[in-house]
Write an enzyme that holds these catalytic residues in place. Structure first.
Site, mmCIF file in Angstrom:
data_model
loop_
_atom_site.group_PDB
_atom_site.id
_atom_site.type_symbol
_atom_site.label_atom_id
_atom_site.label_comp_id
_atom_site.label_asym_id
_atom_site.label_seq_id
_atom_site.Cartn_x
_atom_site.Cartn_y
_atom_site.Cartn_z
ATOM 1 N N GLY A 222 0.795 -1.230 0.000
ATOM 2 C CA GLY A 222 0.000 0.000 0.000
ATOM 3 C C GLY A 222 0.824 1.276 0.000
ATOM 4 C CG ASN B 183 6.782 -7.033 9.934
ATOM 5 O OD1 ASN B 183 7.849 -7.235 10.520
ATOM 6 N ND2 ASN B 183 6.658 -7.164 8.620
ATOM 7 C CB CYS C 51 -3.743 -2.491 7.259
ATOM 8 S SG CYS C 51 -3.007 -3.382 5.890
#
Ligand SMILES: [Zn+2]
Length: 250
Positions: free
Chosen positions: A37, A127, A184
């Protein structure tokens, strides 16, 4: 006028860029870790702006749930590898630049040499384990690190000038205490907020490559897409930081 002069004419017109600046971008090499993203919008703009060499790393494959925000990918890309697919699309966006796809998981052994070979590193991962490792290696190699994050309606961007002395590092900002912050998949995300963060990352990278200062240097930009507001927060060096702290021997 050369083809390049025309292609980049709107950038070359800017006093902070000019022909020399555009050439500087063309000579630069950037490592983008994560082609999701954040990495897809960031790499799209870095490619279109004429950053000469992009190394795109992601070991994952494209899932249908990625499509709303991972804007380089299309329906028929589902199931394909992210790194090679992203590289293919970026070459279409700008055939003049060199795009290298890296589909392997970058670990403690592979990262140092790679980090040492580029001008800047973009952390577009999702992460803390990856983020801490990337921070550690970029800090050790005095390499500028530009970090983005997006979740729900919120976005964050920070620029760590590891190439300059005495700044904080990413580990000063987030420690194990923050590890419970979710990804997410669990929390959800509105697609354009990822795009906002990704394009901010591209702008900050271009400024860095041009040698321009930024107010986001050692500061955290926090965007609240739901409210439509943003603010910046200073990042302090953590005295006992595991990476850059006084007692680490760094
Ligand atoms: Zn630190």
């Amino acid at each position: 006028m050369t083809t390049d002069d025309i292609r980049y004419s709107r950038q070359i017109t800017l006093p902070a860029i000019g022909k020399n600046g555009q050439q500087r971008l063309g000579d630069a090499s950037v490592l983008i870790i994560g082609a999701g993203g954040l990495g897809t919008p960031a790499s799209l703009y870095l490619a279109s702006s004429g950053v000469g060499q992009l190394l795109i790393n992601d070991f994952d494959s494209i899932d249908a749930s990625n499509l709303p925000r991972q804007i380089l990918y299309r329906d028929d890309d589902v199931g394909k590898r992210k790194a090679t697919t992203a590289a293919e699309k970026l070459r279409q966006v700008n055939p003049d630049i060199n795009v290298i796809a890296m589909g392997e998981r970058l670990d403690r052994d592979a990262l140092p040499e790679l980090v040492a070979s580029v001008d800047a590193v973009l952390d577009c991962t999702d992460n803390f384990v990856s983020r801490w490792l990337i921070n550690e290696i970029t800090y050790a190699h005095n390499k500028p690190l530009i970090v983005g994050a997006a979740i729900r309606w919120e976005g964050q961007v920070a620029v760590f000038r590891n190439d300059l002395a005495d700044g904080p590092c990413y580990r000063c900002l987030y420690t194990e205490d923050d590890e419970n912050l979710n990804d997410c998949a669990g929390q959800g995300i509105i697609a354009p907020v990822a795009g906002t963060v990704g394009t901010m990352l591209a702008t900050e990278t271009i400024k860095l490559l041009l040698g321009l200062d930024s107010d986001l240097q050692n500061r955290l930009w926090v965007y609240d897409g739901l409210a439509g507001s943003s603010r910046t927060i200073g990042i302090r060096t953590r005295e006992n930081c595991k990476v850059c702290g006084a007692n680490t021997g760094n």
